[in-house]
Design a protein around this motif. Sequence first.
Motif, PDB file in Angstrom:
ATOM      1  N   PHE A 173       0.814  -1.216   0.000  1.00 57.86           N
ATOM      2  CA  PHE A 173       0.000   0.000   0.000  1.00 57.86           C
ATOM      3  C   PHE A 173       0.851   1.272   0.000  1.00 57.86           C
ATOM      4  O   PHE A 173       0.643   2.152  -0.824  1.00 57.86           O
ATOM      5  N   TYR A 174       1.803   1.364   0.930  1.00 55.66           N
ATOM      6  CA  TYR A 174       2.635   2.568   0.971  1.00 55.66           C
ATOM      7  C   TYR A 174       3.489   2.699  -0.285  1.00 55.66           C
ATOM      8  O   TYR A 174       3.530   3.761  -0.909  1.00 55.66           O
ATOM      9  N   VAL A 175       4.157   1.642  -0.652  1.00 51.87           N
ATOM     10  CA  VAL A 175       5.022   1.702  -1.834  1.00 51.87           C
ATOM     11  C   VAL A 175       4.193   1.981  -3.092  1.00 51.87           C
ATOM     12  O   VAL A 175       4.568   2.821  -3.916  1.00 51.87           O
ATOM     13  N   LYS A 176       3.065   1.339  -3.213  1.00 46.07           N
ATOM     14  CA  LYS A 176       2.227   1.501  -4.403  1.00 46.07           C
ATOM     15  C   LYS A 176       1.627   2.905  -4.504  1.00 46.07           C
ATOM     16  O   LYS A 176       1.681   3.530  -5.568  1.00 46.07           O
ATOM     17  N   HIS A 177       1.060   3.408  -3.415  1.00 46.44           N
ATOM     18  CA  HIS A 177       0.309   4.658  -3.492  1.00 46.44           C
ATOM     19  C   HIS A 177       1.101   5.900  -3.106  1.00 46.44           C
ATOM     20  O   HIS A 177       0.707   7.016  -3.460  1.00 46.44           O
ATOM     21  N   ILE A 178       2.202   5.748  -2.402  1.00 45.66           N
ATOM     22  CA  ILE A 178       2.984   6.914  -1.998  1.00 45.66           C
ATOM     23  C   ILE A 178       4.331   6.938  -2.727  1.00 45.66           C
ATOM     24  O   ILE A 178       4.647   7.905  -3.410  1.00 45.66           O
ATOM     25  N   SER A 179       5.099   5.869  -2.620  1.00 45.06           N
ATOM     26  CA  SER A 179       6.436   5.869  -3.226  1.00 45.06           C
ATOM     27  C   SER A 179       6.408   5.898  -4.746  1.00 45.06           C
ATOM     28  O   SER A 179       7.177   6.622  -5.368  1.00 45.06           O
ATOM     29  N   PHE A 180       5.534   5.112  -5.347  1.00 51.20           N
ATOM     30  CA  PHE A 180       5.486   5.037  -6.810  1.00 51.20           C
ATOM     31  C   PHE A 180       4.554   6.068  -7.443  1.00 51.20           C
ATOM     32  O   PHE A 180       4.439   6.130  -8.652  1.00 51.20           O
ATOM     33  N   ASN A 181       3.905   6.873  -6.639  1.00 57.13           N
ATOM     34  CA  ASN A 181       2.996   7.886  -7.149  1.00 57.13           C
ATOM     35  C   ASN A 181       3.762   9.202  -7.320  1.00 57.13           C
ATOM     36  O   ASN A 181       4.211   9.799  -6.349  1.00 57.13           O
ATOM     37  N   TYR A 182       3.881   9.663  -8.541  1.00 62.27           N
ATOM     38  CA  TYR A 182       4.647  10.875  -8.821  1.00 62.27           C
ATOM     39  C   TYR A 182       3.993  12.126  -8.240  1.00 62.27           C
ATOM     40  O   TYR A 182       4.659  13.126  -8.017  1.00 62.27           O
ATOM     41  N   LEU A 183       2.712  12.084  -8.006  1.00 60.66           N
ATOM     42  CA  LEU A 183       2.014  13.243  -7.460  1.00 60.66           C
ATOM     43  C   LEU A 183       2.005  13.265  -5.937  1.00 60.66           C
ATOM     44  O   LEU A 183       1.629  14.256  -5.335  1.00 60.66           O
ATOM     45  N   SER A 184       2.425  12.184  -5.325  1.00 54.71           N
ATOM     46  CA  SER A 184       2.419  12.096  -3.874  1.00 54.71           C
ATOM     47  C   SER A 184       3.777  12.498  -3.313  1.00 54.71           C
ATOM     48  O   SER A 184       4.820  12.253  -3.904  1.00 54.71           O
ATOM     49  N   ASN A 213      -6.497   7.114  -2.344  1.00 58.06           N
ATOM     50  CA  ASN A 213      -6.354   5.693  -2.684  1.00 58.06           C
ATOM     51  C   ASN A 213      -5.660   4.933  -1.560  1.00 58.06           C
ATOM     52  O   ASN A 213      -6.064   3.819  -1.207  1.00 58.06           O
ATOM     53  N   PHE A 214      -4.615   5.524  -0.987  1.00 58.24           N
ATOM     54  CA  PHE A 214      -3.914   4.900   0.128  1.00 58.24           C
ATOM     55  C   PHE A 214      -4.854   4.752   1.322  1.00 58.24           C
ATOM     56  O   PHE A 214      -4.935   3.679   1.927  1.00 58.24           O
ATOM     57  N   ILE A 215      -5.571   5.803   1.648  1.00 60.68           N
ATOM     58  CA  ILE A 215      -6.466   5.786   2.805  1.00 60.68           C
ATOM     59  C   ILE A 215      -7.574   4.748   2.628  1.00 60.68           C
ATOM     60  O   ILE A 215      -7.826   3.928   3.517  1.00 60.68           O
ATOM     61  N   ASN A 216      -8.217   4.754   1.474  1.00 61.63           N
ATOM     62  CA  ASN A 216      -9.335   3.823   1.235  1.00 61.63           C
ATOM     63  C   ASN A 216      -8.875   2.372   1.208  1.00 61.63           C
ATOM     64  O   ASN A 216      -9.527   1.496   1.784  1.00 61.63           O
ATOM     65  N   GLU A 217      -7.756   2.106   0.555  1.00 58.50           N
ATOM     66  CA  GLU A 217      -7.291   0.714   0.455  1.00 58.50           C
ATOM     67  C   GLU A 217      -6.743   0.187   1.775  1.00 58.50           C
ATOM     68  O   GLU A 217      -6.959  -0.980   2.105  1.00 58.50           O
ATOM     69  N   THR A 218      -6.032   1.024   2.534  1.00 62.21           N
ATOM     70  CA  THR A 218      -5.552   0.547   3.836  1.00 62.21           C
ATOM     71  C   THR A 218      -6.714   0.337   4.796  1.00 62.21           C
ATOM     72  O   THR A 218      -6.719  -0.634   5.551  1.00 62.21           O
ATOM     73  N   ASP A 219      -7.712   1.229   4.753  1.00 64.15           N
ATOM     74  CA  ASP A 219      -8.900   1.033   5.594  1.00 64.15           C
ATOM     75  C   ASP A 219      -9.611  -0.269   5.247  1.00 64.15           C
ATOM     76  O   ASP A 219      -9.979  -1.041   6.134  1.00 64.15           O
ATOM     77  N   ALA A 220      -9.808  -0.500   3.962  1.00 61.71           N
ATOM     78  CA  ALA A 220     -10.491  -1.729   3.538  1.00 61.71           C
ATOM     79  C   ALA A 220      -9.684  -2.965   3.938  1.00 61.71           C
ATOM     80  O   ALA A 220     -10.253  -3.969   4.389  1.00 61.71           O
TER      81      ALA A 220
END
Length: 156
Positions: free
Chosen positions: A114-125, A140-147
């Motif tokens: 989740f962190y690597v996918k949505h924060i590290s690999f996200n150019y806008l993050s 996306n990070f918040i929703n997927e980690t919550d789920a």
Amino acid sequence: MAIYSFSIFDRHCNCIYNREFSSTDNGTINKNNNTDSSKLLFGVVYSLKNILSKLAGDSSIESQSSISNFLKSFSTSQFRIHYYESLTNLKFIIITDNSIDNMQNILWELYSNFYVKHISFNYLSQVDFKSEDEKIYNPNFINETDAFIKSLPVFN
């Protein structure tokens, strides 16, 4: 069995993500990042990690990297704190009740999937959070980690 909160601290000792779960509502996201409880939580983990490194006795770089993950969890009479530290000094912490034993694989999943996918690999993050006011607000990070956390069998 219950999960109470999930927090991420960066290499600058800032709480960059805090998710508290509540039985009465949906809980809160990034509301308690700069509170004393977040600072105390980081201080406890930091102190225990330093105690472990002093007890290990070897201060070489190779042993320091292996010591960083010696601390996996510790408990009080009320709750258990589960801890994982990445090689980039991100600290992932989940607070649960005492009946939950080991959450290392869950913390690894939260980091790697989740962190690597949505924060590290996200150019806008943002990747480097330099001030206390910078937090993770990626939906996306918040929703997927919550789920993911809410789908765990230990979540109530």
